[in-house]
Design a protein around this motif. Structure first.
Motif, PDB file in Angstrom:
ATOM      1  N   LEU A  43       1.144  -1.213  -0.183  1.00 56.29           N
ATOM      2  CA  LEU A  43       0.130   0.011  -0.281  1.00 56.29           C
ATOM      3  C   LEU A  43       1.061   1.533   0.216  1.00 56.29           C
ATOM      4  O   LEU A  43       0.534   2.176  -0.824  1.00 56.29           O
ATOM      5  CB  LEU A  43      -1.045   0.128   1.304  1.00 56.29           C
ATOM      6  N   LEU A  44       1.580   1.095   1.014  1.00 55.86           N
ATOM      7  CA  LEU A  44       2.839   2.728   0.666  1.00 55.86           C
ATOM      8  C   LEU A  44       3.394   2.455  -0.560  1.00 55.86           C
ATOM      9  O   LEU A  44       4.218   3.509  -0.398  1.00 55.86           O
ATOM     10  CB  LEU A  44       3.658   2.385   2.247  1.00 55.86           C
ATOM     11  N   ALA A  84      -9.285  -2.125   3.093  1.00 57.24           N
ATOM     12  CA  ALA A  84      -9.874  -1.409   2.667  1.00 57.24           C
ATOM     13  C   ALA A  84     -11.033  -0.777   2.823  1.00 57.24           C
ATOM     14  O   ALA A  84     -11.518   0.287   2.643  1.00 57.24           O
ATOM     15  CB  ALA A  84     -10.655  -3.093   1.640  1.00 57.24           C
ATOM     16  N   ASP A  85     -11.339  -0.983   3.983  1.00 54.23           N
ATOM     17  CA  ASP A  85     -12.703  -0.964   4.763  1.00 54.23           C
ATOM     18  C   ASP A  85     -11.675   0.420   6.096  1.00 54.23           C
ATOM     19  O   ASP A  85     -12.308   1.436   6.502  1.00 54.23           O
ATOM     20  CB  ASP A  85     -12.973  -1.392   6.011  1.00 54.23           C
ATOM     21  N   SER A  86     -10.431  -0.266   6.099  1.00 53.93           N
ATOM     22  CA  SER A  86      -9.143   1.491   6.445  1.00 53.93           C
ATOM     23  C   SER A  86      -9.163   2.427   5.562  1.00 53.93           C
ATOM     24  O   SER A  86      -8.059   3.558   6.288  1.00 53.93           O
ATOM     25  CB  SER A  86      -8.757   0.506   7.325  1.00 53.93           C
ATOM     26  N   ILE A  87      -9.196   2.427   4.578  1.00 53.38           N
ATOM     27  CA  ILE A  87      -8.996   3.195   3.334  1.00 53.38           C
ATOM     28  C   ILE A  87     -10.218   4.100   2.821  1.00 53.38           C
ATOM     29  O   ILE A  87     -10.967   3.098   2.398  1.00 53.38           O
ATOM     30  CB  ILE A  87      -8.822   2.675   2.645  1.00 53.38           C
ATOM     31  N   GLU A  88     -10.336   5.089   2.933  1.00 55.80           N
ATOM     32  CA  GLU A  88     -11.427   5.982   1.511  1.00 55.80           C
ATOM     33  C   GLU A  88     -11.136   5.704   0.530  1.00 55.80           C
ATOM     34  O   GLU A  88     -10.090   5.343  -0.039  1.00 55.80           O
ATOM     35  CB  GLU A  88     -10.760   7.305   1.947  1.00 55.80           C
ATOM     36  N   GLY A  89     -12.091   4.926   0.032  1.00 52.42           N
ATOM     37  CA  GLY A  89     -12.493   4.593  -1.269  1.00 52.42           C
ATOM     38  C   GLY A  89     -13.054   3.472  -1.708  1.00 52.42           C
ATOM     39  O   GLY A  89     -13.501   3.883  -0.774  1.00 52.42           O
ATOM     40  N   GLU A 125      -4.014  11.530   3.558  1.00 52.71           N
ATOM     41  CA  GLU A 125      -3.620  11.273   4.346  1.00 52.71           C
ATOM     42  C   GLU A 125      -2.285  10.069   3.132  1.00 52.71           C
ATOM     43  O   GLU A 125      -0.755  10.171   3.743  1.00 52.71           O
ATOM     44  CB  GLU A 125      -3.600  10.779   5.479  1.00 52.71           C
ATOM     45  N   LEU A 126      -2.670   8.941   2.867  1.00 52.73           N
ATOM     46  CA  LEU A 126      -2.156   7.773   2.421  1.00 52.73           C
ATOM     47  C   LEU A 126      -0.689   8.508   1.426  1.00 52.73           C
ATOM     48  O   LEU A 126       0.012   8.234   0.792  1.00 52.73           O
ATOM     49  CB  LEU A 126      -2.860   6.787   1.467  1.00 52.73           C
ATOM     50  N   PHE A 127      -1.437   9.672   0.229  1.00 47.61           N
ATOM     51  CA  PHE A 127      -0.367  10.575  -0.557  1.00 47.61           C
ATOM     52  C   PHE A 127       0.759  10.854   0.213  1.00 47.61           C
ATOM     53  O   PHE A 127       1.829  10.526  -0.131  1.00 47.61           O
ATOM     54  CB  PHE A 127      -0.786  10.747  -1.705  1.00 47.61           C
ATOM     55  N   ALA A 128       0.773  11.074   1.646  1.00 42.83           N
ATOM     56  CA  ALA A 128       1.298  11.821   2.428  1.00 42.83           C
ATOM     57  C   ALA A 128       2.798  11.080   2.538  1.00 42.83           C
ATOM     58  O   ALA A 128       3.710  11.550   2.962  1.00 42.83           O
ATOM     59  CB  ALA A 128       1.108  13.247   3.027  1.00 42.83           C
ATOM     60  N   ILE A 129       1.995  10.385   3.223  1.00 44.26           N
ATOM     61  CA  ILE A 129       2.059   8.484   3.839  1.00 44.26           C
ATOM     62  C   ILE A 129       3.332   8.775   2.788  1.00 44.26           C
ATOM     63  O   ILE A 129       4.506   8.011   2.903  1.00 44.26           O
ATOM     64  CB  ILE A 129       1.927   7.403   4.334  1.00 44.26           C
TER      65      ILE A 129
END
Length: 318
Positions: free
Chosen positions: A31-32, A55-60, A204-208
């Motif tokens: 994922l990262l 998948a439930d933990s990620i916006e999308g 947040e994911l893209f920032a990570i």
């Protein structure tokens, strides 16, 4: 961004899955690293449950598709629908346009479906007729396959295997873990409501991901990564047994994957730079599906993991 930002994701997965820490870490590393994951394991080991929890933990958007021998490319890609009132065709998007796609039993689909999935994984786009449609910025394929049941399956071509960033192998739980699984199942049956998890936003994911790409790798460790991959192509330079066991080694894509995953592994550990143990820790998942062993190795009962472990012991650490 610090690893604490992923704690809600870890907590939700831990609430659904007992054990399987290495598998969970592989999902997070992929994922990262903006990659795709191939998951291999026997039926009933919670592969699908783990993917759904992620998948439930990620916006999308999340979509699960069961691959079968009669699946058509249009079932994945979508198709042009004729709108009589407009007098023109309109494209209706298929499951590939979701952010997270679970391809269950991916090796049951025929070659045409495999090629459609390959374009999406490789180019993050799909082609219908003369038109090309981009896929979402967040696009991740998690594919499962059964390692033993081969009736009605199609061997995944090496070109597609190479597009998976990592391959995780899910093993049976321990006795204590299985007891906890029974307790978890009983508590879930008694639960009236399921509290939705706090979701990690795509921003947040893209920032990570940007923070992960900034993790430092010393040039000597980059040379170590290249030496490892080169050793899969020229094993005779290191050991006669390795030369007998390996037919084809990893491509430069394997070197790229090792560097990207090592950065993600270091970030998850809270480190500011990549160390040799980060590379060695993720090497089996990155390399196992990119190596083709000889018939002699199979006759001797040698697995790709045993080959990789021997390789790690022979290639010098800088």
């Amino acid at each position: 961004m610090t690893p604490d930002a992923l704690q809600p994701v870890r907590d939700h997965i831990a609430s659904r899955i007992i054990g399987q820490q290495r598998f969970v870490d592989s999902m997070l590393v992929c994922l990262l690293s903006d990659g795709h994951l191939l998951v291999e394991g026997m039926p009933g080991l919670a592969k699908t449950t783990a993917v759904k929890a992620l998948a439930d933990s990620i916006e999308g958007d999340f979509h699960r598709i069961q691959f079968t021998p009669d699946l058509l490319p249009s079932d994945l890609i979508g198709t042009d629908i004729y709108r009589h009132e407009k007098g023109e065709f309109e494209f209706r998007e298929g499951p590939l346009f979701h952010n997270v796609l679970l391809a269950d039993e991916v090796n049951r689909a025929p070659a045409k479906v495999q090629s459609a999935l390959l374009e999406a994984m490789a180019e993050q786009q799909i082609t219908v007729g003369q038109r090309t449609y981009p896929l979402p910025d967040l696009f991740m394929v998690l594919a499962t396959q059964n390692p033993v049941e081969q009736e009605g399956t199609y061997h995944l071509p090496e070109a597609q295997l190479d597009r998976f960033l990592m391959q995780a192998v899910v093993t049976y739980p321990t006795r204590d873990e299985e007891l906890l699984i029974l307790e978890l199942d009983a508590s879930e049956q008694q639960r009236n409501e399921v509290v939705p998890p706090k979701r990690l936003s795509q921003q947040e994911l893209f920032a990570i991901r940007r923070a992960v790409s900034a993790i430092y790798i010393d040039p000597k460790l980059l040379s170590y990564i290249v030496d490892l991959v080169q050793a899969t192509r020229q094993p005779k330079l290191y050991d006669d047994a390795l030369a007998r066991w390996c037919r084809f080694g990893g491509s430069p894509r394997a070197s790229i994957a090792l560097a990207r995953c090592a950065r993600a592994r270091a970030w998850l550990d809270g480190d500011e730079f990549v160390a040799p143990h980060h590379i060695q820790l993720i090497a089996p998942e990155v390399l196992r599906h990119r190596l083709l062993l000889t018939f002699e190795a199979e006759a001797e009962g040698i697995t790709t993991d045993e080959f990789i472990n021997r390789l790690l012991n022979l290639v010098a650490i800088p």
